[in-house]
Design a protein around this motif. Structure first.
Motif, PDB file in Angstrom:
ATOM      1  N   ASP A 143       0.872  -1.179   0.000  1.00 36.72           N
ATOM      2  CA  ASP A 143       0.000   0.000   0.000  1.00 36.72           C
ATOM      3  C   ASP A 143       0.906   1.225   0.000  1.00 36.72           C
ATOM      4  O   ASP A 143       1.560   1.520   0.997  1.00 36.72           O
ATOM      5  N   CYS A 144       0.957   1.929  -1.131  1.00 30.44           N
ATOM      6  CA  CYS A 144       1.855   3.079  -1.242  1.00 30.44           C
ATOM      7  C   CYS A 144       1.301   4.309  -0.531  1.00 30.44           C
ATOM      8  O   CYS A 144       2.071   5.215  -0.187  1.00 30.44           O
ATOM      9  N   THR A 145      -0.011   4.389  -0.323  1.00 26.53           N
ATOM     10  CA  THR A 145      -0.581   5.528   0.398  1.00 26.53           C
ATOM     11  C   THR A 145      -0.199   5.473   1.875  1.00 26.53           C
ATOM     12  O   THR A 145       0.262   6.447   2.453  1.00 26.53           O
ATOM     13  N   LYS A 146      -0.377   4.335   2.487  1.00 25.05           N
ATOM     14  CA  LYS A 146      -0.027   4.130   3.897  1.00 25.05           C
ATOM     15  C   LYS A 146       1.471   3.858   4.059  1.00 25.05           C
ATOM     16  O   LYS A 146       2.013   3.936   5.145  1.00 25.05           O
ATOM     17  N   LYS A 147       2.134   3.506   2.937  1.00 24.43           N
ATOM     18  CA  LYS A 147       3.550   3.133   2.935  1.00 24.43           C
ATOM     19  C   LYS A 147       3.789   1.922   3.841  1.00 24.43           C
ATOM     20  O   LYS A 147       4.568   1.979   4.802  1.00 24.43           O
ATOM     21  N   CYS A 148       3.075   0.847   3.528  1.00 27.82           N
ATOM     22  CA  CYS A 148       3.239  -0.375   4.305  1.00 27.82           C
ATOM     23  C   CYS A 148       3.226  -1.589   3.383  1.00 27.82           C
ATOM     24  O   CYS A 148       2.778  -1.518   2.230  1.00 27.82           O
ATOM     25  N   ILE A 149       3.717  -2.705   3.907  1.00 28.76           N
ATOM     26  CA  ILE A 149       3.825  -3.957   3.164  1.00 28.76           C
ATOM     27  C   ILE A 149       3.197  -5.064   4.003  1.00 28.76           C
ATOM     28  O   ILE A 149       3.453  -5.159   5.205  1.00 28.76           O
ATOM     29  N   ALA A 150       2.385  -5.893   3.360  1.00 22.33           N
ATOM     30  CA  ALA A 150       1.815  -7.075   4.000  1.00 22.33           C
ATOM     31  C   ALA A 150       2.506  -8.311   3.438  1.00 22.33           C
ATOM     32  O   ALA A 150       2.770  -8.405   2.239  1.00 22.33           O
ATOM     33  N   ILE A 151       2.796  -9.266   4.324  1.00 23.68           N
ATOM     34  CA  ILE A 151       3.518 -10.478   3.973  1.00 23.68           C
ATOM     35  C   ILE A 151       2.674 -11.693   4.374  1.00 23.68           C
ATOM     36  O   ILE A 151       2.089 -11.711   5.457  1.00 23.68           O
ATOM     37  N   GLU A 152       2.622 -12.684   3.503  1.00 21.75           N
ATOM     38  CA  GLU A 152       2.054 -13.984   3.858  1.00 21.75           C
ATOM     39  C   GLU A 152       3.167 -15.017   3.829  1.00 21.75           C
ATOM     40  O   GLU A 152       3.881 -15.140   2.834  1.00 21.75           O
ATOM     41  N   TYR A 153       3.363 -15.721   4.935  1.00 23.74           N
ATOM     42  CA  TYR A 153       4.326 -16.814   4.954  1.00 23.74           C
ATOM     43  C   TYR A 153       3.659 -18.064   5.522  1.00 23.74           C
ATOM     44  O   TYR A 153       2.693 -17.973   6.286  1.00 23.74           O
ATOM     45  N   ARG A 154       4.149 -19.243   5.099  1.00 19.64           N
ATOM     46  CA  ARG A 154       3.458 -20.489   5.409  1.00 19.64           C
ATOM     47  C   ARG A 154       4.399 -21.546   5.984  1.00 19.64           C
ATOM     48  O   ARG A 154       5.529 -21.707   5.516  1.00 19.64           O
ATOM     49  N   ASN A 155       3.878 -22.257   6.955  1.00 23.95           N
ATOM     50  CA  ASN A 155       4.568 -23.401   7.533  1.00 23.95           C
ATOM     51  C   ASN A 155       4.561 -24.534   6.507  1.00 23.95           C
ATOM     52  O   ASN A 155       3.498 -24.992   6.099  1.00 23.95           O
TER      53      ASN A 155
ATOM     54  N   PHE B 235       0.264 -13.977   8.650  1.00 25.99           N
ATOM     55  CA  PHE B 235       0.350 -12.683   7.978  1.00 25.99           C
ATOM     56  C   PHE B 235       1.028 -11.665   8.887  1.00 25.99           C
ATOM     57  O   PHE B 235       0.843 -11.677  10.101  1.00 25.99           O
ATOM     58  N   ALA B 236       1.831 -10.787   8.266  1.00 22.85           N
ATOM     59  CA  ALA B 236       2.509  -9.707   8.985  1.00 22.85           C
ATOM     60  C   ALA B 236       2.424  -8.447   8.146  1.00 22.85           C
ATOM     61  O   ALA B 236       2.391  -8.512   6.912  1.00 22.85           O
ATOM     62  N   VAL B 237       2.396  -7.295   8.824  1.00 22.61           N
ATOM     63  CA  VAL B 237       2.360  -6.004   8.134  1.00 22.61           C
ATOM     64  C   VAL B 237       3.375  -5.091   8.808  1.00 22.61           C
ATOM     65  O   VAL B 237       3.456  -5.044  10.042  1.00 22.61           O
ATOM     66  N   PHE B 238       4.165  -4.358   8.009  1.00 24.00           N
ATOM     67  CA  PHE B 238       5.121  -3.404   8.555  1.00 24.00           C
ATOM     68  C   PHE B 238       5.248  -2.243   7.592  1.00 24.00           C
ATOM     69  O   PHE B 238       4.904  -2.338   6.406  1.00 24.00           O
ATOM     70  N   ASP B 239       5.737  -1.110   8.104  1.00 23.85           N
ATOM     71  CA  ASP B 239       5.869   0.071   7.253  1.00 23.85           C
ATOM     72  C   ASP B 239       7.220   0.081   6.556  1.00 23.85           C
ATOM     73  O   ASP B 239       8.042  -0.827   6.740  1.00 23.85           O
ATOM     74  N   PHE B 240       7.462   1.116   5.746  1.00 23.40           N
ATOM     75  CA  PHE B 240       8.680   1.186   4.956  1.00 23.40           C
ATOM     76  C   PHE B 240       9.931   1.450   5.799  1.00 23.40           C
ATOM     77  O   PHE B 240      11.039   1.397   5.271  1.00 23.40           O
ATOM     78  N   ARG B 241       9.759   1.723   7.076  1.00 19.14           N
ATOM     79  CA  ARG B 241      10.901   1.871   7.984  1.00 19.14           C
ATOM     80  C   ARG B 241      11.186   0.577   8.739  1.00 19.14           C
ATOM     81  O   ARG B 241      12.117   0.514   9.526  1.00 19.14           O
ATOM     82  N   GLY B 242      10.346  -0.436   8.492  1.00 16.47           N
ATOM     83  CA  GLY B 242      10.527  -1.716   9.166  1.00 16.47           C
ATOM     84  C   GLY B 242       9.788  -1.849  10.473  1.00 16.47           C
ATOM     85  O   GLY B 242       9.942  -2.863  11.171  1.00 16.47           O
ATOM     86  N   GLN B 243       8.970  -0.857  10.848  1.00 20.68           N
ATOM     87  CA  GLN B 243       8.214  -0.911  12.099  1.00 20.68           C
ATOM     88  C   GLN B 243       7.007  -1.836  11.937  1.00 20.68           C
ATOM     89  O   GLN B 243       6.242  -1.719  10.985  1.00 20.68           O
ATOM     90  N   ASP B 244       6.844  -2.756  12.889  1.00 21.80           N
ATOM     91  CA  ASP B 244       5.738  -3.710  12.822  1.00 21.80           C
ATOM     92  C   ASP B 244       4.403  -3.014  13.046  1.00 21.80           C
ATOM     93  O   ASP B 244       4.222  -2.279  14.024  1.00 21.80           O
ATOM     94  N   LEU B 245       3.469  -3.265  12.150  1.00 14.21           N
ATOM     95  CA  LEU B 245       2.085  -2.838  12.326  1.00 14.21           C
ATOM     96  C   LEU B 245       1.207  -4.019  12.717  1.00 14.21           C
ATOM     97  O   LEU B 245       0.209  -3.851  13.415  1.00 14.21           O
ATOM     98  N   LEU B 246       1.584  -5.199  12.256  1.00 10.53           N
ATOM     99  CA  LEU B 246       0.922  -6.451  12.626  1.00 10.53           C
ATOM    100  C   LEU B 246       2.007  -7.513  12.657  1.00 10.53           C
ATOM    101  O   LEU B 246       2.525  -7.910  11.618  1.00 10.53           O
ATOM    102  N   HIS B 247       2.357  -7.946  13.864  1.00  9.47           N
ATOM    103  CA  HIS B 247       3.498  -8.866  13.992  1.00  9.47           C
ATOM    104  C   HIS B 247       3.180 -10.235  13.413  1.00  9.47           C
ATOM    105  O   HIS B 247       3.956 -10.795  12.636  1.00  9.47           O
ATOM    106  N   SER B 248       2.029 -10.784  13.782  1.00  7.12           N
ATOM    107  CA  SER B 248       1.626 -12.068  13.211  1.00  7.12           C
ATOM    108  C   SER B 248       0.127 -12.251  13.385  1.00  7.12           C
ATOM    109  O   SER B 248      -0.433 -11.940  14.437  1.00  7.12           O
TER     110      SER B 248
END
Length: 250
Positions: A24-36, A44-57
């Protein structure tokens, strides 16, 4: 003359391989999906472009849920089947609180716009669309305001096939060189061989000289076919294990 440099912004590690990335370029954040790999259940995890966690897991117990989009404070998931849909589904998660804003198992996700999800009901004949408000979860079958796609500026470098400038000709490059313009300068990416492994380099240059060079990934067992993706002034790399993401500011 201003000295241009390549600076690491952050590095994030995950316990399992990354499957999907949404921006999301407006909020400047990235969502990640990773799987066992053992049970293929997603986290799922979300963090901003500075690497700050918005949603750890955010762990889903059903493996059919996958990441569709991130928009502001909301993450959008959809459900899928391995061959044909087991049961269609849409889920909206409020990122700061982890609360579920909406879950609908009877709708098929067609598209995501600013503020709305366009969907179809699985038991209603085609031609009738429904619109789910991302912030409230409310559903309506018509919408008056124009629908716009969210701002997503994701770019990928292209293989360079022209004649190399003199400052690049002495490099012992393996296979492909990628080139991407950035403002008035250029980003080059390429591999070099180191004994039985490879290193991935990132180079920032003008038309006539190199400003800065960094080895981004080293000890690679094989060449990476797509080295990075760019979002605004940030360059994002995935490790060869797909368990780390590294961001550089250029």
């Amino acid at each position: 003359m201003t000295k241009y440099t390549i600076n690491k912004a952050f590095e994030k590690s995950f316990p399992y391989p990354i499957w999907k990335i949404e921006v999301d370029c407006t909020k400047k954040c990235i969502a990640i999906e990773y799987r066992n790999p053992d049970n293929t259940r997603p986290t799922f995890a979300v963090f901003d472009f500075r690497g700050q966690d918005l949603l750890h897991s955010f762990i889903e117990q059903e493996k059919e849920w996958t990441l569709e989009a991130v928009q502001g404070d909301y993450m959008i998931l959809k459900q899928f089947g391995s061959n044909t849909p087991i049961k269609e589904g849409i889920k909206i998660v409020h990122i700061p609180s982890k609360n579920i804003i909406y879950t609908g198992m009877e709708y098929i996700l067609h598209d995501v716009f600013e503020g709305y999800i366009k969907a179809a009901h699985r038991s209603i004949p085609s031609g009738l669309d429904f619109y789910i408000n991302i912030q409230t979860g409310e559903i309506q079958n018509r919408i008056i305001t124009p629908l716009n796609y969210p701002l997503i500026h994701v770019h990928y470098p292209l293989p360079y096939t022209g004649k190399l400038p003199k400052f690049m000709q002495s490099l012992a490059v393996e296979d492909t060189i990628w080139l991407q313009p950035i403002r008035n300068n250029f980003i080059w990416a390429y591999h070099t061989k180191a004994h039985d492994s490879y290193n991935l380099h990132l180079c920032l240059s003008s038309r006539s000289e190199i400003f800065d060079t960094k080895i981004i990934l080293d000890n690679l067992t094989k060449l990476i076919p797509q080295p990075y993706f760019q979002v605004e002034d940030y360059i994002f790399f995935l490790s060869n294990t797909k368990q780390e993401i590294v961001a550089y500011l250029v």
